[in-house]
Scaffold this motif. Structure first.
Motif, PDB file in Angstrom:
ATOM      1  N   LYS A 128       1.208  -0.952   0.145  1.00 52.50           N
ATOM      2  CA  LYS A 128      -0.083  -0.158  -0.450  1.00 52.50           C
ATOM      3  C   LYS A 128       0.939   1.535   0.020  1.00 52.50           C
ATOM      4  O   LYS A 128       0.798   1.924  -0.917  1.00 52.50           O
ATOM      5  N   ILE A 133       4.146   1.299  -0.514  1.00 56.15           N
ATOM      6  CA  ILE A 133       4.922   1.767  -1.923  1.00 56.15           C
ATOM      7  C   ILE A 133       3.547   2.327  -2.834  1.00 56.15           C
ATOM      8  O   ILE A 133       4.991   3.141  -3.522  1.00 56.15           O
ATOM      9  N   ILE A 134       2.527   2.006  -3.126  1.00 56.45           N
ATOM     10  CA  ILE A 134       1.719   2.955  -4.410  1.00 56.45           C
ATOM     11  C   ILE A 134       1.768   3.845  -3.953  1.00 56.45           C
ATOM     12  O   ILE A 134       1.408   5.625  -4.602  1.00 56.45           O
ATOM     13  N   ALA A 135       1.261   4.095  -2.471  1.00 53.95           N
ATOM     14  CA  ALA A 135       0.943   5.564  -2.109  1.00 53.95           C
ATOM     15  C   ALA A 135       2.067   6.775  -2.185  1.00 53.95           C
ATOM     16  O   ALA A 135       1.766   7.737  -2.689  1.00 53.95           O
ATOM     17  N   SER A 173       4.615   5.914  -4.488  1.00 53.45           N
ATOM     18  CA  SER A 173       5.260   5.880  -5.654  1.00 53.45           C
ATOM     19  C   SER A 173       5.714   7.326  -6.184  1.00 53.45           C
ATOM     20  O   SER A 173       6.633   7.372  -6.883  1.00 53.45           O
ATOM     21  N   SER A 174       5.097   8.483  -6.243  1.00 52.86           N
ATOM     22  CA  SER A 174       5.528   9.747  -6.745  1.00 52.86           C
ATOM     23  C   SER A 174       6.251  10.457  -5.651  1.00 52.86           C
ATOM     24  O   SER A 174       7.564  11.184  -6.266  1.00 52.86           O
ATOM     25  N   ARG A 175       6.202  10.528  -4.639  1.00 53.04           N
ATOM     26  CA  ARG A 175       7.451  11.045  -3.903  1.00 53.04           C
ATOM     27  C   ARG A 175       8.529  10.341  -4.150  1.00 53.04           C
ATOM     28  O   ARG A 175       9.359  10.801  -3.335  1.00 53.04           O
ATOM     29  N   PRO A 186       9.845   7.552  -5.925  1.00 57.17           N
ATOM     30  CA  PRO A 186      10.181   6.670  -7.514  1.00 57.17           C
ATOM     31  C   PRO A 186      10.899   5.548  -7.196  1.00 57.17           C
ATOM     32  O   PRO A 186      10.392   4.262  -8.115  1.00 57.17           O
ATOM     33  N   ALA A 198       9.433   2.768  -6.060  1.00 59.24           N
ATOM     34  CA  ALA A 198       8.944   1.626  -6.089  1.00 59.24           C
ATOM     35  C   ALA A 198       9.579   1.415  -7.247  1.00 59.24           C
ATOM     36  O   ALA A 198       9.338  -0.269  -7.626  1.00 59.24           O
ATOM     37  N   LYS A 199      10.486   1.355  -7.546  1.00 64.70           N
ATOM     38  CA  LYS A 199      11.514   0.512  -9.013  1.00 64.70           C
ATOM     39  C   LYS A 199      12.049  -0.409  -8.279  1.00 64.70           C
ATOM     40  O   LYS A 199      12.363  -1.505  -8.820  1.00 64.70           O
ATOM     41  N   TYR A 241      11.154  -2.147  -5.828  1.00 64.40           N
ATOM     42  CA  TYR A 241      10.155  -3.326  -5.247  1.00 64.40           C
ATOM     43  C   TYR A 241       9.891  -3.466  -6.507  1.00 64.40           C
ATOM     44  O   TYR A 241       9.763  -5.064  -6.540  1.00 64.40           O
ATOM     45  N   TYR A 242       9.718  -2.918  -7.673  1.00 66.41           N
ATOM     46  CA  TYR A 242       9.371  -3.313  -8.894  1.00 66.41           C
ATOM     47  C   TYR A 242      10.224  -4.757  -9.261  1.00 66.41           C
ATOM     48  O   TYR A 242       9.982  -5.315  -9.585  1.00 66.41           O
ATOM     49  N   VAL A 246      -5.609  -7.001  -3.576  1.00 72.25           N
ATOM     50  CA  VAL A 246      -5.922  -5.195  -3.045  1.00 72.25           C
ATOM     51  C   VAL A 246      -7.215  -5.005  -2.501  1.00 72.25           C
ATOM     52  O   VAL A 246      -7.865  -4.071  -1.578  1.00 72.25           O
ATOM     53  N   ILE A 253      -7.434  -4.257   1.037  1.00 69.81           N
ATOM     54  CA  ILE A 253      -7.191  -2.870   1.450  1.00 69.81           C
ATOM     55  C   ILE A 253      -8.492  -2.214   0.998  1.00 69.81           C
ATOM     56  O   ILE A 253      -8.465  -1.309   1.537  1.00 69.81           O
TER      57      ILE A 253
END
Lengths: 201, 201
Positions: free
Chosen positions: B112, B114-116, B118-120, B122, B125-126, B128-129, B171, B175
């Motif tokens: 959750k 990581i998604i939330a 992901s803009s602040r 990145p 997120a990468k 994790y990807y 999810v 979630i």
DNA sequence: GTCTATACCGAGATAGAC
DNA sequence: GTCTATCTCGGTATAGAC
């Protein structure tokens, strides 16, 4: 229908400007990261004007999310059932979703903030679930049920697989920045999805 | 391996307490909603102690997410390739994922946030990807490639469909609070997934 | 309803004793 | 390294003029 389009149909000018500005800031900075000052600046009104239209930050956020969710997806409620030959219809459904949604920052931001704020605002998550997910899954499962030649045993579960694959693809590519590391062509996903569901052609 | 288990293997006691407390607060309140005071209280140390171990809030957050991501999923890097008969192996893979992940609040919170954020963040997120998504997808696609009798054309895309369906299910249920509105039995999903992939048995 | 000005609190980060 | 005390700024929300 985007929020902007939805708002331009109504008449309350200042309230629309506030919601427009609120959307920009909430979607960019999240709920806790958003300040009412920035919303005021973005909306081009004073802070007190916001507080004369909305009781507090929480009310503003809830009103915004409700409006966007309902404005964008109330059409789903009224839509006819799906029609057409399976291979063509499923392919078109998947392609339209990936193209339209994958490039739609407003939709992606809505999805992201629904997930991010699902603990603080569970009602918003539930509204989204009922308005978008449940309804979309139901429409597709109806279609599967009306096409027994597809050999689908559990239409609801298969509909979840269909949309779940598409949504997770968009989330991974566009939100988790998968696209920037190793783009997986969306056409491959569509082909494999159709291939799995429509194997016995 | 959870963060707690991972930390107990190291020796730096205070730093571990800080990370433990930070996890509780960040996962509950999000990045912007977290205050360093609360982290200090939750960790049972003073605020200055945090600042002697981490330069600022951002560094603490990044260190935390990196540690959890790597601690929990470095095993994926070292894991053997998957083996076994398709129907049994795929079913077990899906059931273990749904059972273990669906009840694992630490994993769900990580996903959750990581998604939330992901803009602040990145880079998080990468990470994790690359550490989780890409690697998991690759392992399963390898397995598909070694079992041509399944008739899978595009193994990467099919692997995405497999995991994407499972992740989106968790999810939505856990979630987005879908479970509380209309629980969709996870067994139905597993059966349909296996049925689609393993049709020509 | 709408604005400017302000009250009041909690935020991130630091100073300095030990 | 660790604590208590503190600085400073930006946050939500409100007061009061128009």
């Amino acid at each position: 229908m985007t929020l902007t389009e939805s708002l331009s149909l109504t008449s309350n000018h200042k309230q629309d400007k506030i919601l427009q500005g609120a959307m920009q800031v909430f979607f960019r900075d999240g709920y806790a990261g958003t300040s009412m000052d920035r919303v005021a600046i973005e909306a081009g009104v004073s802070k007190q004007t916001i507080y004369s239209h909305f009781h507090d930050k929480e009310s503003l956020f809830k009103a915004l999310i409700e409006q966007i969710t309902i404005a964008r997806f109330h059409t789903l409620f009224e839509s006819e059932e799906l029609r057409g030959e399976p291979e063509q219809l499923l392919r078109q459904l998947a392609e339209v979703y990936l193209l339209k949604v994958g490039e739609d920052r407003e939709y992606l931001s809505l999805l992201k903030i629904i997930i991010a704020e699902s603990s603080r605002f569970p009602e918003m998550a539930k509204l989204y679930y009922q308005t978008v997910i449940q309804r979309g899954r139901y429409l597709l499962s109806q279609y599967f049920d009306s096409h027994p030649e597809l050999g689908i045993k559990d239409s609801e579960a298969t509909a979840h697989i269909f949309f779940g694959s598409l949504v997770s693809f968009v989330v991974v590519q566009e939100i988790i920045h998968g696209k920037e590391i190793m783009p997986l062509p969306s056409q491959n996903l569509v082909d494999s999805l159709i291939h799995l569901i429509h194997r016995n052609k």
